[in-house]
Enzyme design. Structure first.
Site, short mmCIF file in Angstrom:
data_model
loop_
_atom_site.label_atom_id
_atom_site.label_comp_id
_atom_site.label_asym_id
_atom_site.label_seq_id
_atom_site.Cartn_x
_atom_site.Cartn_y
_atom_site.Cartn_z
CE1 TYR A 70 -49.73 94.82 -6.43
CE2 TYR A 70 -50.01 95.00 -3.94
CZ TYR A 70 -50.57 95.29 -4.90
OH TYR A 70 -51.36 96.29 -5.29
CG HIS A 190 -56.81 93.86 -12.54
ND1 HIS A 190 -55.77 95.24 -12.01
CD2 HIS A 190 -57.24 93.07 -11.53
CE1 HIS A 190 -55.45 94.20 -11.13
NE2 HIS A 190 -56.19 93.06 -11.14
#
Length: 237
Positions: A70, A190
């Site tokens: 992230y 995903h």
């Protein structure tokens, strides 16, 4: 060197030690030394190898393969899809938790620290281990992929059967490294909001993995998360 194999404190150190001596890794090391000095880079240096440190090679039962960390403040902690317990849960992880609830009727977690999974043998591995703040994929093709490919190849040779979870095309591109028929490969879109409705929801990965682990005489994973980030001692076998 900016990075050292001594930063890895488990049996992964022996498996990956030769990579730290390769020319490509020297180039990666120099790049990261500059990046960490001049830019805001995630995760913090001390947690770059957190996936290897929380999940020793010998204890791996499941691999959940991510892309890169992230890139928001305080999010990345060295584990794919995971964030610190005091950080807002990102959209992809929210969708993972939704599927967890629908699959196992488990309580929806209120925090996103997946360390308890890692401590049970779930290797939460990104293919790229660092990223520049606000710039997804900014450390792509700098050398990390070669290191993590070596890790995946070592897992392919693991003495015990492993479940590989490949969500999305980047993760699925690593399927060619998993050639041993004893392993389980689970593929799905995903969990990102952009693709989760194309087949991620309803794929039931958590129950599938646990049923398969039991069939292999391996202890299933307790997928329910603790309410906070307290460290738990969990049996790996």
């Amino acid at each position: 060197m900016f990075l050292s194999s001594d930063m890895i404190r488990t049996d992964w150190k022996t498996i990956l030690a030769d990579e730290f001596k390769q020319p490509y890794f020297s180039s990666l090391d120099q790049f990261l030394a500059s990046e960490y000095q001049t830019q805001t880079i995630y995760p913090p240096k001390e947690t770059i190898f957190q996936a290897f440190n929380l999940t020793p090679y010998d204890s791996v039962k499941v691999v959940i393969l991510g892309q890169d960390p992230y890139h928001g403040p305080k999010q990345a902690q060295g584990l794919s899809f995971s964030v610190s317990s005091d950080v807002a849960i990102p959209p992809s992880l929210k969708n993972i938790f939704k599927e967890l609830h629908d699959d196992l009727n488990a309580p929806t977690p209120h925090q996103g620290d997946l360390s308890s999974w890692a401590q049970q043998g779930v290797l939460l591995l990104n293919t790229v281990l660092t990223v520049r703040k606000g710039e997804a994929n900014s450390h792509r093709q700098k050398g990390w992929e070669r290191l993590t490919d070596v890790a995946i190849q070592a897992l392919n040779d693991h003495p015990h059967p492993i479940a590989f979870v490949l969500w999305g095309k980047p993760a699925q591109s690593k399927k060619e490294l998993i050639t041993n028929d004893k392993h389980l490969i689970l593929e799905a879109p995903h969990p990102s909001p952009l693709s989760s409705y194309r087949g991620f929801f309803g794929s039931k990965p958590f129950s599938t993995i646990n049923h398969w682990l039991l069939s292999q005489n391996r202890k299933p994973i307790n997928w329910e998360l603790p309410a906070d980030d307290s460290i738990q001692t969990i049996s790996l076998f």
